[in-house]
Structures are given as structure tokens and as C-alpha cells.
Design a protein around this motif. Sequence first.
Motif, PDB file in Angstrom:
ATOM      1  N   ILE A  90      -6.232 -11.113   4.094  1.00 35.42           N
ATOM      2  CA  ILE A  90      -6.154 -12.506   5.653  1.00 35.42           C
ATOM      3  C   ILE A  90      -7.224 -12.255   6.036  1.00 35.42           C
ATOM      4  N   GLY A  91      -7.760 -12.828   6.995  1.00 38.65           N
ATOM      5  CA  GLY A  91      -8.486 -12.936   8.363  1.00 38.65           C
ATOM      6  C   GLY A  91      -7.764 -13.225   9.386  1.00 38.65           C
ATOM      7  N   ILE A  92      -7.146 -12.736  10.401  1.00 38.62           N
ATOM      8  CA  ILE A  92      -7.470 -13.006  11.582  1.00 38.62           C
ATOM      9  C   ILE A  92      -7.863 -13.195  12.458  1.00 38.62           C
TER      10      ILE A  92
ATOM     11  N   ARG B  51       0.618  -6.686  11.567  1.00 38.59           N
ATOM     12  CA  ARG B  51       0.734  -5.948  10.249  1.00 38.59           C
ATOM     13  C   ARG B  51       2.139  -5.464  10.221  1.00 38.59           C
ATOM     14  N   GLN B  52       2.930  -5.236  11.638  1.00 42.39           N
ATOM     15  CA  GLN B  52       4.576  -5.725  11.046  1.00 42.39           C
ATOM     16  C   GLN B  52       5.750  -6.990  10.361  1.00 42.39           C
ATOM     17  N   ALA B  53       4.737  -8.014  10.835  1.00 44.86           N
ATOM     18  CA  ALA B  53       5.113  -8.787  10.448  1.00 44.86           C
ATOM     19  C   ALA B  53       5.326  -9.562   8.676  1.00 44.86           C
TER      20      ALA B  53
ATOM     21  N   VAL C  49      -4.384  -2.461   5.633  1.00 51.37           N
ATOM     22  CA  VAL C  49      -4.851  -2.021   6.327  1.00 51.37           C
ATOM     23  C   VAL C  49      -6.027  -2.857   6.655  1.00 51.37           C
ATOM     24  N   VAL C  50      -6.952  -2.613   7.770  1.00 53.45           N
ATOM     25  CA  VAL C  50      -7.795  -3.606   7.778  1.00 53.45           C
ATOM     26  C   VAL C  50      -9.226  -2.404   7.324  1.00 53.45           C
ATOM     27  N   TYR C  51      -9.420  -4.331   6.532  1.00 56.78           N
ATOM     28  CA  TYR C  51     -10.544  -4.293   5.503  1.00 56.78           C
ATOM     29  C   TYR C  51     -11.774  -3.482   6.022  1.00 56.78           C
TER      30      TYR C  51
ATOM     31  N   LEU D 287      -7.944  -8.891   7.044  1.00 61.71           N
ATOM     32  CA  LEU D 287      -6.693  -6.985   6.800  1.00 61.71           C
ATOM     33  C   LEU D 287      -6.497  -7.571   5.200  1.00 61.71           C
ATOM     34  N   GLY D 288      -5.975  -6.125   4.690  1.00 59.10           N
ATOM     35  CA  GLY D 288      -5.683  -6.503   3.138  1.00 59.10           C
ATOM     36  C   GLY D 288      -4.387  -6.087   2.913  1.00 59.10           C
ATOM     37  N   VAL D 289      -3.564  -6.396   2.132  1.00 63.40           N
ATOM     38  CA  VAL D 289      -2.251  -6.376   1.561  1.00 63.40           C
ATOM     39  C   VAL D 289      -1.803  -5.995   0.378  1.00 63.40           C
ATOM     40  N   ARG D 290      -1.528  -4.785   0.720  1.00 60.91           N
ATOM     41  CA  ARG D 290      -1.311  -4.264  -0.714  1.00 60.91           C
ATOM     42  C   ARG D 290      -0.116  -3.417  -1.293  1.00 60.91           C
TER      43      ARG D 290
END
Length: 325
Positions: A207-209, A219-221, A241-243, A252-255
Motif C-alpha cells: 500500500i502506497g501512502i 502503521r498503527q491503523a 514495514v516500509v518496502y 508499505l508492506g502489510v504481512r
Amino acid sequence: MSQDSSAQALLQDSLPNLTKELAPPAHLSTMSAEQFWAWAGDVGIKIGGALLVFYIGMHLAKWAVRATGRALTRAHVEPTSLQFISRVLYIVLLIVLMLAILQMFFGVAPTSFIAILGAAGLAIGLALKDSLSNVASGVMLVTLKPFRVGDVVQIGGSSGTVEAVSIFQTRLRGADNQTIVLPNNLITTAPIINLTPDTRRRIELVIGIGYEDDIDVARQAIMSIMKADKRIFEQPAPDVVVYELADVAVRLGVRCHVSNADHFATKCDLNERIKKAFDAAGISIQAAQRDIRAQRRILDAAGIATLPAPQPSESNPDQRAPGPT
């Protein structure tokens, strides 16, 4: 030529004359009624007895296959090997049953067919080379076990859940509930990607912010969403994490890990909940803007969007709008 002639001679010498076994003792026009009914009764008994034995033997073969399947299940044999062995055993039992019926009712010796197959083995092998390669590939699939029944796999350009591995082909169930049948020799020569080698499977979202957005808030959300979802495993722990620091977005990498059955539904739910959480927190998702800005850079570099449209000049009479004459 010598092999063909010897095979033909062996065929003529070994193959019983079934018409002779079932032929009437004399021409039908010269037979009396008693002779005809005696011959018809003898032929009917042979054919009826053969059909009855075949019917009973077929059910006994199915019973033997089911008993073998229960024994293999108690021995903890996996379903893929169990299905393959059951089908091979059933076919072998039917072949033995047919040979026994031919010998019992029609006087056909099983050694005759064995000799014929042995003499014509080369021709049969050349004619059935594709089918035999499927059988060999099926044995390899059961032995090497690159996948099992119930696994989600990608084979070549096809993907689906493995339903059965038979002697000649493997059947998959696609995502749209379509049936996909693949020859076994095609499977062993194509790359096989098993998506469910374990009981769990990882979900990975990118996901790009925007650079103006706070990474810690994003990240907290996302972490609060994943911790609230009971389908997501606590171990391995989910993380964000920040990809990459891309041109117009922070990727952002959501795993996280879920069970195989919950993979697709959980992934879709995470996408929806993260979008709603970002909207509530005022965090922008930069996927669409990245494409638009990249297109603008390409146009600017080509000198298309930056050049203003030419306007008519007063000093050039050719560019003036024509007036009324």
C-alpha cells in the motif's frame, strides 16, 4: 517384417475361435427344433453365466478396492496415493476377471492373450506412447508428491484445487467452480507452484501512502485492524514495514499469516478495512496518483503538455482571423 509376421502367426495360433465355441452344430435351416433349442440353451447358459459372473465379480472387485482403501487409510496413506492405488487395483481386478470368464465359459486360455501382448508389445507401446507416458507421469506424481488432494496449485497457465490424481490425468477445481483436466505428462513437464504446502498461508499487501502522511499513524491503523481479526495468527506475528521510498509514495508492506481456507476472504477484508481506516485518519493512498504523475512526467519530457497552444499574432497578417469582406 519378421516381427509382424511372427506376431500374426502367434495370433492365429493362440487366439481361440470364439465363433466355433458358439456356432451351431449344423446350418440353422437343417436343424430340428430340438437341436436348435439345445444349441440356443447352451449358448444362452454360457453368455448368461458369463454376464452373471462378471456382475458378481465387478461388485467383489469394488468391495476389495474399498477394503484396501480402508486398510490404507488406517495405515495413514495420503489421499493422493490412496486414490491412485485404488484405481489401478480396480482396473487390474477387472482384467483378471475378464480373463477368468473367457477361460471358464469359452475355453480361452489366459496364456494366449499374454503371448499375444508380448509379441505385439512394441506396436502397442508405439501406438500408446502418450497414454503410457501419462501413466508413468502419474506414478511420478504419486511417488514424488509435489502436491496432494486438496492443495491449491498453479500448473502452467491453470490454477485450482486438486480433486483427484488418476492414472492418465489430474483433475483440478478452478476458482470459478470450473473443472480443469490436465494430462499427467503435461504436469510433470510444467512448473508446479503449490500455494498450500502448509496449513497456513501468508497474506502480503503493498500500500502506497503520501510523503506528507505519517508512517507511524498508518502503521498503527493497520496493526489495530490485524490484531482485531481473529483469523490472523499471532505467530508469526503480523507486521507493517516500509518496502520502498518510491517517487511519489511510501510503499508499505502489510504481512500476516492465516489458514488456507481463510486466505482469500481475509485478504479482501483487509483491503476494505485499511481503505476505510485511512479515510478516517486522513491518510491518502497514492496508487492512482502515482500513475497520473508518471504520465504527466512522460508528457512533459516529450514537450506535449508544457507547450502552450499558438495564438494568432497581430504582426503576422496570415494568422489573423479573416474578417468580413
